[in-house]
Design an enzyme around this catalytic site. Structure first.
Site, mmCIF file in Angstrom:
data_model
loop_
_atom_site.group_PDB
_atom_site.id
_atom_site.type_symbol
_atom_site.label_atom_id
_atom_site.label_comp_id
_atom_site.label_asym_id
_atom_site.label_seq_id
_atom_site.Cartn_x
_atom_site.Cartn_y
_atom_site.Cartn_z
ATOM 1 N N CYS A 2 0.870 -1.185 0.062
ATOM 2 C CA CYS A 2 0.151 -0.100 -0.089
ATOM 3 C C CYS A 2 0.985 1.304 0.095
ATOM 4 O O CYS A 2 1.713 1.368 0.812
ATOM 5 C CB CYS A 2 -1.006 0.105 1.288
ATOM 6 S SG CYS A 2 -2.176 -1.275 1.343
ATOM 7 N N TRP A 71 -2.676 -2.617 -1.756
ATOM 8 C CA TRP A 71 -2.423 -4.175 -1.881
ATOM 9 C C TRP A 71 -3.343 -4.765 -0.711
ATOM 10 O O TRP A 71 -3.223 -4.571 0.642
ATOM 11 C CB TRP A 71 -1.052 -4.186 -1.460
ATOM 12 C CG TRP A 71 -0.446 -5.902 -1.778
ATOM 13 C CD1 TRP A 71 0.005 -6.506 -2.947
ATOM 14 C CD2 TRP A 71 -0.345 -6.703 -0.631
ATOM 15 N NE1 TRP A 71 0.292 -7.771 -2.698
ATOM 16 C CE2 TRP A 71 0.050 -7.831 -1.152
ATOM 17 C CE3 TRP A 71 -0.539 -7.088 0.573
ATOM 18 C CZ2 TRP A 71 0.271 -9.078 -0.909
ATOM 19 C CZ3 TRP A 71 -0.317 -7.965 1.369
ATOM 20 C CH2 TRP A 71 0.138 -9.288 0.751
ATOM 21 N N LYS A 483 12.581 -15.587 -9.433
ATOM 22 C CA LYS A 483 12.037 -14.779 -10.608
ATOM 23 C C LYS A 483 10.835 -15.410 -11.655
ATOM 24 O O LYS A 483 9.719 -14.691 -11.961
ATOM 25 C CB LYS A 483 13.053 -14.512 -11.276
ATOM 26 C CG LYS A 483 13.368 -12.955 -11.605
ATOM 27 C CD LYS A 483 14.142 -11.941 -10.591
ATOM 28 C CE LYS A 483 13.513 -12.094 -9.241
ATOM 29 N NZ LYS A 483 14.063 -11.314 -8.272
ATOM 30 N N LYS A 600 5.747 -4.410 -4.186
ATOM 31 C CA LYS A 600 7.303 -4.341 -4.172
ATOM 32 C C LYS A 600 7.761 -4.158 -2.694
ATOM 33 O O LYS A 600 8.837 -4.954 -2.410
ATOM 34 C CB LYS A 600 7.693 -3.120 -4.868
ATOM 35 C CG LYS A 600 9.037 -2.790 -4.900
ATOM 36 C CD LYS A 600 9.994 -3.582 -6.078
ATOM 37 C CE LYS A 600 11.203 -3.263 -6.060
ATOM 38 N NZ LYS A 600 12.000 -4.176 -6.630
HETATM 39 O O1 M6R Z 1 13.113 -4.757 -0.185
HETATM 40 P P1 M6R Z 1 13.562 -6.089 0.062
HETATM 41 O O2 M6R Z 1 14.731 -6.421 -0.529
HETATM 42 O O3 M6R Z 1 13.399 -6.052 1.640
HETATM 43 O O4 M6R Z 1 12.387 -7.009 -0.440
HETATM 44 C C1 M6R Z 1 12.430 -8.412 -0.095
HETATM 45 C C2 M6R Z 1 11.520 -9.509 -1.022
HETATM 46 O O5 M6R Z 1 10.146 -8.875 -0.604
HETATM 47 C C3 M6R Z 1 11.899 -9.100 -2.356
HETATM 48 O O6 M6R Z 1 13.145 -9.459 -2.587
HETATM 49 C C4 M6R Z 1 10.872 -10.061 -3.168
HETATM 50 O O7 M6R Z 1 11.194 -11.331 -2.817
HETATM 51 C C5 M6R Z 1 11.079 -9.678 -4.710
HETATM 52 N N1 M6R Z 1 9.853 -9.396 -5.393
HETATM 53 C C6 M6R Z 1 11.776 -10.452 -5.523
HETATM 54 O O8 M6R Z 1 11.935 -10.169 -6.835
#
Ligand code: M6R
Length: 605
Positions: A2, A71, A483, A600
């Site tokens: 969100c 979200w 991915k 994200k």
């Molecule tokens: O912002 P962050 O690096 O802490 O996020 C961690 C995960 O939520 C993030 O890497 C997620 O797995 C991605 N969507 C992977 O591509």
């Protein structure tokens, strides 16, 4: 998870709110809405993309408003559940990011009091309780305080009133940043949505409330006691937030990796001494002598980078290192050694699971260093020390260039640690020489990425895809699988190559695609066994290997990458996995940058 944006000033709020939301869209994108004050509170919301909501948004006049991109947590993706939520008398509007744990009880109490609820969300309770408190004669601040005293959970919440010319907001576990412009104020979940308007930013801390009008803001504790807030010192970051010539942010960010790695390492390598310098991550000789172990914590892609960092630290510094899934970290009351070194790795710096692990470690008496991309984010501030990875803005939900820079920064750190222990200057110099070649090798590979389309054809037809790697390539296999799963929605399993025969081999049928990451790294020979075991059962091998390596003969689809030293191969071997995921998602007609169900920044635990 969100995104919130708010504006109070002299310009048309509505268009600024939409622009702000578009910058925050990666935080959630199932529905969105705005509310603007112009005498009345005028509100509009809808499901779908922000750009779609914006095209049907009426032309609201008014220079004060709040907005939200959602979200979903409590309640499905419907127009009713989208934010803002308004009280039934239309006098109070709220937007909320977070989860209220006692919302069921609060909703029941409202129903018993005869209040009509208009959504299934936890968030809606805020506006009704505030409206009831105003009705009882409380001032807006008092009304908000009284609601916060009955809620349990997390919130970044903003409140707009029909009868008052200011906005109130409060933070507990969900970020809110205030930006001060000239006779205008901004509120945002992330600093980068405000940066184009002002660099005068203040981050609210947990347990704080702020009152803002166009000229001033006042920050206080929930009990009303005023606090002195400090301006955030944000370094200028490189990189554009716009798509430019690319069709998707993910493709843009994949292609930015050469440049972003360069930004991460530049100024940090000291060739003459064969070491690196990371300003915020200097371990003093005395600490080093007593250092029992290093713990690295992260989620998703950051976890995979942590797993690679663990191996680099053990290899180059010969210090025991272990990586942890942040969301599991607190579950088992972990033992914390205050002399150990803890690293929290995060692109957004807002991941709730990682933040909560940081707090647990600090509560138990140890320091945590952040390895973070977003400057001024919650994890960076909570750690108080650490390094920025300098990836520039990463907007695609699927993380790519942040992975590269996390690994890059961890390699620099492992080198620094190693050099202050037993790693020779000669070895240090050879690592530096090789690191300097990597941005160019990334660029060269991306120019000629090999037969990605053939790999895509195999994986898009498959029921599931197995990813295998050994040693430092094992986390790369996990990253490749993550991915492909998150944007192509193909079930994937990543396994250490040697572990495959202990179970996952049962999945292999005629033509099952198996992606194998097998650089020439000293453990390749044993990975070859796994390749033969898969082939004997009819699997099709998509092999990522160093160019010129005869192992390519075992491949059905051979994807060569430039050669480098074994410990640095993840920075190259990850690239084809990113491209396979991207092109598979495209071939399946998926929304590459906004995959279903994801966001994200995951700011809920
Ligand atoms: O912002 P962050 O690096 O802490 O996020 C961690 C995960 O939520 C993030 O890497 C997620 O797995 C991605 N969507 C992977 O591509």
């Amino acid at each position: 998870m969100c995104g919130i944006f708010g504006y109070i000033g002299h310009r048309n709020a509505s268009s600024l709110l939409v622009k702000g939301l578009l910058r925050l869209e990666y935080r959630g994108y199932d529905s969105s809405g705005v509310v603007v004050k112009n005498g009345q509170l005028q509100s509009y919301k809808d499901i779908g993309k922000i750009s779609e909501m914006a095209t049907s948004l009426p032309e609201f006049k008014g220079s004060m408003g709040i907005a939200h991109t959602r979200w979903a947590t409590h309640g499905g993706v419907t127009k009713e559940n989208a934010h803002p939520h308004l009280s039934n008398d239309g006098k109070v509007a709220i937007v909320h990011n977070g989860i209220l744990q006692n919302s069921d009880a609060l909703r029941k109490r409202l129903k018993r009091a005869g209040v009509q609820l208009n959504s299934e969300t936890d968030s809606e309770v805020f506006c009704h309780y505030i409206a009831m408190a105003l009705e009882e004669g409380k001032a807006p601040l008092e009304a908000l305080q009284s609601v916060l005293s009955m809620t349990r959970g997390t919130w970044g919440v903003c409140v707009l009133f029909q009868e008052y010319d200011y906005v109130l907001c409060a933070r507990n576990g969900s970020p809110l940043i205030i930006g001060r412009g000239k006779d205008e104020m901004f509120i945002s979940s992330d600093p980068h949505a405000i940066r184009e308007h002002t660099d005068q930013l203040v981050a609210l801390e947990d347990g704080q409330i702020a009152k803002l009008d166009a000229h001033n803001f006042q920050v206080m504790q929930t009990d009303g006691k005023e606090v002195v807030s400090h301006l955030l010192q944000l370094e200028e970051e490189w990189g554009e937030s716009e798509l430019g010539e690319y069709p998707h942010f993910m493709l843009k960010e994949i292609h930015e990796q050469s440049q972003s790695l360069q930004h991460c390492i530049s100024g940090r390598l000291r060739h003459a001494e064969g070491t690196s310098v990371l300003g915020g991550l200097q371990v003093q000789p005395q600490e080093l002598a007593q250092l029992p172990h290093v713990r690295l914590i992260g989620c998703g892609t950051a976890l995979h980078a942590a797993q690679i960092g663990q191996i680099l630290i053990e290899q180059w510094a010969r210090i025991p290192a272990v990586s942890h899934v942040a969301s599991e970290f607190n579950a088992n009351d972990p033992v914390i050694n205050p002399k150990a070194l803890h690293l929290a790795i995060s692109q957004s710096g807002e991941t709730a699971d990682t933040l909560s692990a940081v707090k647990e470690i600090q509560r138990k008496g140890a320091d945590v260093y952040g390895v973070v991309n977003v400057v001024g984010s919650s994890i960076a501030r909570q750690c108080g020390k650490g390094v920025y990875i300098h990836s520039g803005p990463e907007q695609s939900v699927a993380s790519t260039k942040a992975f590269t820079n996390m690994v890059g920064a961890l390699a620099l750190f492992a080198l620094q640690l190693g050099r202050s222990r037993h790693l020779s200057k000669t070895k240090g110099k050879s690592i530096i020489r090789e690191m300097r070649t990597l941005p160019e090798k990334i660029r060269a590979y991306l120019e000629q990425p090999g037969p990605i389309e053939q790999a895509v054809e195999l994986v898009t037809k498959a029921k599931s895809v197995l990813f295998l790697g050994r040693g430092i390539s094992s986390p790369v296999a996990s990253e490749g699988a993550l991915k492909l799963m998150e944007i192509a929605y193909i079930p994937c399993l990543a396994y250490p190559a040697g572990e495959m025969k202990h179970g996952p081999i049962a999945l292999i049928e005629q033509d099952s695609p198996v992606v194998v990451i097998a650089p020439n790294d000293g453990v390749q020979e044993r990975t070859l066994n796994a390749i033969h075991e898969c082939k004997a059962r009819g699997a099709k091998i998509i092999l990522i290997h160093e160019e010129g390596d005869p192992i390519s003969e075992t491949a059905d689809v051979s994807i060569p990458i430039p050669s480098t030293m074994p410990m640095l191969t993840p920075l190259l071997s990850v690239l084809p996995t990113q491209l396979i995921a991207y092109h598979a998602a495209l071939a399946l007609d998926n929304d590459v940058d906004r995959p279903r169900n994801l966001a994200k920044s995951v700011t809920v635990e």
